[in-house]
Design a protein around this motif. Sequence first.
Motif, PDB file in Angstrom:
ATOM      1  N   ALA A   1       0.806  -1.209   0.000  1.00  0.00           N
ATOM      2  CA  ALA A   1       0.000   0.000   0.000  1.00  0.00           C
ATOM      3  C   ALA A   1       0.843   1.265   0.000  1.00  0.00           C
ATOM      4  O   ALA A   1       0.483   2.262  -0.626  1.00  0.00           O
ATOM      5  N   ARG A   2       1.979   1.243   0.707  1.00  0.00           N
ATOM      6  CA  ARG A   2       2.804   2.454   0.775  1.00  0.00           C
ATOM      7  C   ARG A   2       4.223   2.121   1.207  1.00  0.00           C
ATOM      8  O   ARG A   2       4.504   1.013   1.664  1.00  0.00           O
ATOM      9  N   LEU A   3       5.086   3.113   1.031  1.00  0.00           N
ATOM     10  CA  LEU A   3       6.496   3.002   1.398  1.00  0.00           C
ATOM     11  C   LEU A   3       6.890   4.123   2.346  1.00  0.00           C
ATOM     12  O   LEU A   3       6.382   5.249   2.243  1.00  0.00           O
ATOM     13  N   ARG A   4       7.821   3.829   3.236  1.00  0.00           N
ATOM     14  CA  ARG A   4       8.561   4.861   3.960  1.00  0.00           C
ATOM     15  C   ARG A   4      10.023   4.694   3.578  1.00  0.00           C
ATOM     16  O   ARG A   4      10.571   3.594   3.656  1.00  0.00           O
ATOM     17  N   LEU A   5      10.644   5.782   3.155  1.00  0.00           N
ATOM     18  CA  LEU A   5      12.032   5.737   2.697  1.00  0.00           C
ATOM     19  C   LEU A   5      12.954   6.199   3.808  1.00  0.00           C
ATOM     20  O   LEU A   5      12.696   7.225   4.458  1.00  0.00           O
ATOM     21  N   GLN A   6      14.033   5.466   4.034  1.00  0.00           N
ATOM     22  CA  GLN A   6      14.977   5.771   5.102  1.00  0.00           C
ATOM     23  C   GLN A   6      16.340   6.124   4.510  1.00  0.00           C
ATOM     24  O   GLN A   6      16.741   5.582   3.469  1.00  0.00           O
ATOM     25  N   LEU A   7      17.060   7.026   5.198  1.00  0.00           N
ATOM     26  CA  LEU A   7      18.367   7.481   4.733  1.00  0.00           C
ATOM     27  C   LEU A   7      19.320   7.570   5.909  1.00  0.00           C
ATOM     28  O   LEU A   7      18.930   7.983   7.006  1.00  0.00           O
ATOM     29  N   ALA A   8      20.580   7.188   5.700  1.00  0.00           N
ATOM     30  CA  ALA A   8      21.578   7.236   6.772  1.00  0.00           C
ATOM     31  C   ALA A   8      22.930   7.628   6.203  1.00  0.00           C
ATOM     32  O   ALA A   8      23.208   7.446   5.014  1.00  0.00           O
ATOM     33  N   ALA A   9      23.778   8.181   7.068  1.00  0.00           N
ATOM     34  CA  ALA A   9      25.157   8.518   6.700  1.00  0.00           C
ATOM     35  C   ALA A   9      26.002   7.253   6.778  1.00  0.00           C
ATOM     36  O   ALA A   9      25.952   6.513   7.758  1.00  0.00           O
ATOM     37  N   VAL A  10      26.796   7.018   5.731  1.00  0.00           N
ATOM     38  CA  VAL A  10      27.526   5.755   5.597  1.00  0.00           C
ATOM     39  C   VAL A  10      29.033   5.994   5.633  1.00  0.00           C
ATOM     40  O   VAL A  10      29.552   6.885   4.963  1.00  0.00           O
ATOM     41  N   GLU A  11      29.730   5.147   6.412  1.00  0.00           N
ATOM     42  CA  GLU A  11      31.183   5.182   6.461  1.00  0.00           C
ATOM     43  C   GLU A  11      31.799   4.058   5.630  1.00  0.00           C
ATOM     44  O   GLU A  11      32.930   4.164   5.179  1.00  0.00           O
ATOM     45  N   SER A  12      31.083   3.025   5.372  1.00  0.00           N
ATOM     46  CA  SER A  12      31.554   1.759   4.803  1.00  0.00           C
ATOM     47  C   SER A  12      32.637   1.886   3.725  1.00  0.00           C
ATOM     48  O   SER A  12      32.402   2.399   2.635  1.00  0.00           O
ATOM     49  N   GLU A  13      33.822   1.380   4.038  1.00  0.00           N
ATOM     50  CA  GLU A  13      34.897   1.350   3.045  1.00  0.00           C
ATOM     51  C   GLU A  13      34.578   0.370   1.917  1.00  0.00           C
ATOM     52  O   GLU A  13      34.922   0.608   0.758  1.00  0.00           O
TER      53      GLU A  13
END
Length: 372
Positions: free
Chosen positions: A133-145
Motif C-alpha cells: 500500500a505504501r512506502l517509507r524511505l529511510q536514509l543514513a550517513a555511511v562510512e563503509s569502506e
Amino acid sequence: MLEEHLGYVGDSVRLEQFKSAVAQVVKHGDCITDLGCGTGILGLLCLQAGASRVYAIDATAMIEVARESFVRAGWGGQAIFMGDYSPRANLPERVDVVICDQVGYFGFDAGIIEYLADARRRFLKPGGALIPARLRLQLAAVESETSYGLADGWRREGVPSEFHWLRQYAVNTKHAVNLQREELLGAPAELGSIDFREDNPDFFSWDAELRIERDGVLRGLGGWFDCELAEGVWLTNSPFADRPIKRSQAFLPIGEAVEVKAGDVVRARVMARPTDSVIAWEVEIASGGRKFSHSTWQGELRTPAEIIKRNPAHVPRPNSRGQARMIVLGLCDGQRTVRQVEEAVLREHPGLFPSVQETARFVAQVLGKDTE
C-alpha cells in the motif's frame, strides 16, 4: 535470473510477511493480478488464501517458470499467464487485488510507482486493494569502506592511471550494497513516504538531516525502505531491523571521503524521477561547509549519437539495424514459417549483415521478440 528468484522464493521473512498481508486482504473468490510475477509465488499465496483466479504478468522467461510451477502445485487451471510488461497488458476484467514486489533496493527504484499507478487505473475495481500500500524511505550517513570501494574502484592500486577518469561515472552511480550497522555513522532519518493508493508526481524531492553519532569518515548515503504490505504488516531491508528481508540497500557515494565528528549535521537532499530511472543526491556537511552533488544521469555512459537522439527536437530516421528489422517484420504475413522468413531474407537481402550466420541470428532475434 533463476539465482535472483531463488533469493526471493528462499527468503522466509519475505514470504511470511506477504502471506500475512494476503491473509488480511484477499477474500474468498477474489480475482488477483500479480505484476512482475516472476516464479508466481505471490499469486500462489493468493490462491491458497481463497482467491478464485490470478492473472500472472511477467515480461521475462520467468513466466514459463510460473506456468509450470502452478501446474505442479495443482493450480494451473486458476491462473492466466501473460508474457508482457504490465503497462502493455490488457485484462478482460477488473480485479479485486493487485499484488507486486518491485520495490528494488531503495523502494521506488524498480518501477513500482509506475506499475501500481497503471494497475490502479486500468486493472483494479473501485474499492480494490493494493499489496503493498505504501512506502517509507529511510536514509543514513555511511562510512563503509567496502561500499565506497564500488565508487572508488577505478583509481585503486593496480588500475592504470589512464583509466582513473572513469571514477567520475562510478561516484554518480547507485550501488547495491549490504550494509552492516557498524558501517553507519548514526541513526537513519525518514526521507519521505509514497502512498501507492494515491496519485504521485513524476518528480520527487526529499530532504533529511542526518546527525553524526560518532567520529568517523563520511563516504556517502545509504537508502532503504519500510514497505507496508497491509495494515500493520511491514517489509523492510533495513540494516537496523531484527528481521529484515534478504535484500540489498542502495548506496549513493560522494565525490570525496570527509572526516566527521559526533554531533555534526549532514544535510541531504534526494531527488528522483522514477519513470526515467534517475536519482540525484546533494550532501552538505554543515560544520565544514563541504558540498557534493551527484546524479545517476551523470553516471550514464552515453555516446554523442545517443545524446543527440535524446534531444526532443531531433528528427529520427531508422538506422541500418532498424531498416533490417522492418525488412524481417515485413515478411511476416501470417503465412510464412520461420524458416521461410529466414530464407526470404537471405535470398532478397543477401548483404543485410556481413555473414549468413549473423543474418540468421538477427532474424531469429526479431522473430523471437516482435512476433507471436
